[in-house]
Write an enzyme that holds these catalytic residues in place. Sequence first.
Site, PDB file in Angstrom:
ATOM      1  N   HIS A 207      -6.189  -7.280  -0.596  1.00 22.03           N
ATOM      2  CA  HIS A 207      -6.421  -5.857  -0.877  1.00 22.03           C
ATOM      3  C   HIS A 207      -5.674  -5.398  -2.126  1.00 22.03           C
ATOM      4  O   HIS A 207      -4.581  -5.885  -2.413  1.00 22.03           O
ATOM      5  CB  HIS A 207      -5.952  -5.009   0.311  1.00 22.03           C
ATOM      6  CG  HIS A 207      -6.591  -5.385   1.611  1.00 22.03           C
ATOM      7  ND1 HIS A 207      -5.992  -6.254   2.502  1.00 22.03           N
ATOM      8  CD2 HIS A 207      -7.776  -5.031   2.154  1.00 22.03           C
ATOM      9  CE1 HIS A 207      -6.789  -6.414   3.558  1.00 22.03           C
ATOM     10  NE2 HIS A 207      -7.882  -5.688   3.371  1.00 22.03           N
TER      11      HIS A 207
ATOM     12  N   HIS B  72       0.818  -1.223   0.000  1.00 19.13           N
ATOM     13  CA  HIS B  72       0.000   0.000   0.000  1.00 19.13           C
ATOM     14  C   HIS B  72       0.852   1.274   0.000  1.00 19.13           C
ATOM     15  O   HIS B  72       0.331   2.370  -0.171  1.00 19.13           O
ATOM     16  CB  HIS B  72      -0.946   0.032   1.206  1.00 19.13           C
ATOM     17  CG  HIS B  72      -1.985  -1.042   1.181  1.00 19.13           C
ATOM     18  ND1 HIS B  72      -2.851  -1.208   0.127  1.00 19.13           N
ATOM     19  CD2 HIS B  72      -2.288  -2.015   2.072  1.00 19.13           C
ATOM     20  CE1 HIS B  72      -3.649  -2.248   0.370  1.00 19.13           C
ATOM     21  NE2 HIS B  72      -3.321  -2.756   1.543  1.00 19.13           N
TER      22      HIS B  72
HETATM   23  N1  Q9C Z   1      -8.500   2.215   9.695  1.00 25.32           N
HETATM   24  C1  Q9C Z   1      -2.549  -5.286   4.085  1.00 25.32           C
HETATM   25  O1  Q9C Z   1      -3.159  -6.347   4.009  1.00 25.32           O
HETATM   26  N2  Q9C Z   1      -7.943  -1.323   7.144  1.00 25.32           N
HETATM   27  N3  Q9C Z   1      -3.124  -4.155   4.543  1.00 25.32           N
HETATM   28  C2  Q9C Z   1      -8.140   0.049   7.551  1.00 25.32           C
HETATM   29  C3  Q9C Z   1      -9.466   1.781   8.735  1.00 25.32           C
HETATM   30  C4  Q9C Z   1      -6.723  -1.404   6.392  1.00 25.32           C
HETATM   31  C5  Q9C Z   1      -4.505  -4.135   4.973  1.00 25.32           C
HETATM   32  C6  Q9C Z   1      -9.371   0.277   8.386  1.00 25.32           C
HETATM   33  C7  Q9C Z   1      -6.383  -2.762   5.839  1.00 25.32           C
HETATM   34  C8  Q9C Z   1      -4.982  -2.772   5.265  1.00 25.32           C
HETATM   35  C9  Q9C Z   1      -1.109  -5.236   3.709  1.00 25.32           C
HETATM   36 ZN    ZN Z   2      -4.196  -7.234   2.579  1.00 30.11          ZN
END
Ligand code: Q9C
Ligand code: ZN
Length: 345
Positions: free
Chosen positions: A198, A161
């Site tokens: 994701h 990300h």
């Molecule tokens: N704060 C990976 O799998 N969720 N990242 C955010 C709001 C983020 C996942 C919820 C998920 C990120 C590398």
């Molecule tokens: Zn992920």
Amino acid sequence: MAKRLPVFFHEEQLLYQPLYEYAFGEKINHPETSHRAESILASLIEQEDDFEVIEPEVFPLAAIKEIHNSRMIKAIQAATSLPPEKTFYPSVFPYHRDKSRLNPDNIHHAGAFCFDNGTPLNATTYSAAAWSAADAAMAACLVREKKAGVSYALCRPPGHHASKDLFGGYCYFNNAAIAANRLRKVYPKVCIIDIDFHHGNGTQVLFERNPNVLVVSLHGDPNEFYPYFTGFDSEVGSGAGKGFNLNIPLPKATDGDEYLKQLKDKAMKAIKDFQAEALVISAGFDTYVGDPIGSFTLQTPDFYRLGEALVSLKLPTVIVQEGGYEEMSLGRNVRTFLEPFLDRV
Ligand code: Q9C
Ligand code: ZN
């Protein structure tokens, strides 16, 4: 004895332990724990005839600087001077990311280098993220030097990300991009295939104008799932890179059979057409049925099938760990995925 599959990992990656995040206002235990790495490590060490754990030695600032801008690196570095008990959660984001007003040494400006509030900073974040990047850089160098046909970087924290100047999504430095850059010095045409649940928004934006790096990602439909704003199939790259980005969004509850079909018919077809010379796999395991934040239904044996399919491309390969948050099964899922690669070390 046959050669063992090299696994890159540094103990300092474990010292970073984010405790919680605010997910849509609700305080939850932080999913990206150090236990994740311990689960993977334990599972690989259990089979020590097959896997060799190697600690990276060189602090990889040069490799990180090839991908990230120095202000963003500085912002993460600035947190090293926080008191040990303090964790900073970027929660205020500038309307304009106007360079002249930013002070990366001021922790209150961290929001200028970050795009969500679930990716905190404390005194240990920088070294954990840097060693995670080192794993990817070292794994790529080994493959580039043809000392191994495949290597695995046990990256934690993850990376896909993170873009040139923004961290987020539990990611600080884009480990897969660092690996790809290293490979490109010997293999001009590299493909990054992202199988995390994701969309790898950071990887996409880093290479979207580059016709020599094909980025392919299968992921939960962004209409419903993080990172929401990107990952649509209309995003195909831009400028000279047009046609070299492929997004394959999939509906919730996608199972192993459907996932494998999409992987073979669309993703692998694109990789073959592109005539990639080397492969980076952004390997997330949050597609697992039991994952607390993913919504697909892959079972452990599906990860073997996935590995088997990707091995059949017969490319020099660097496998970079991304997400996967069901700590009990994570180690077993990673090992199952790596098994088909053992013949290609
Ligand atoms: N704060 C990976 O799998 N969720 N990242 C955010 C709001 C983020 C996942 C919820 C998920 C990120 C590398
Ligand atoms: Zn992920």
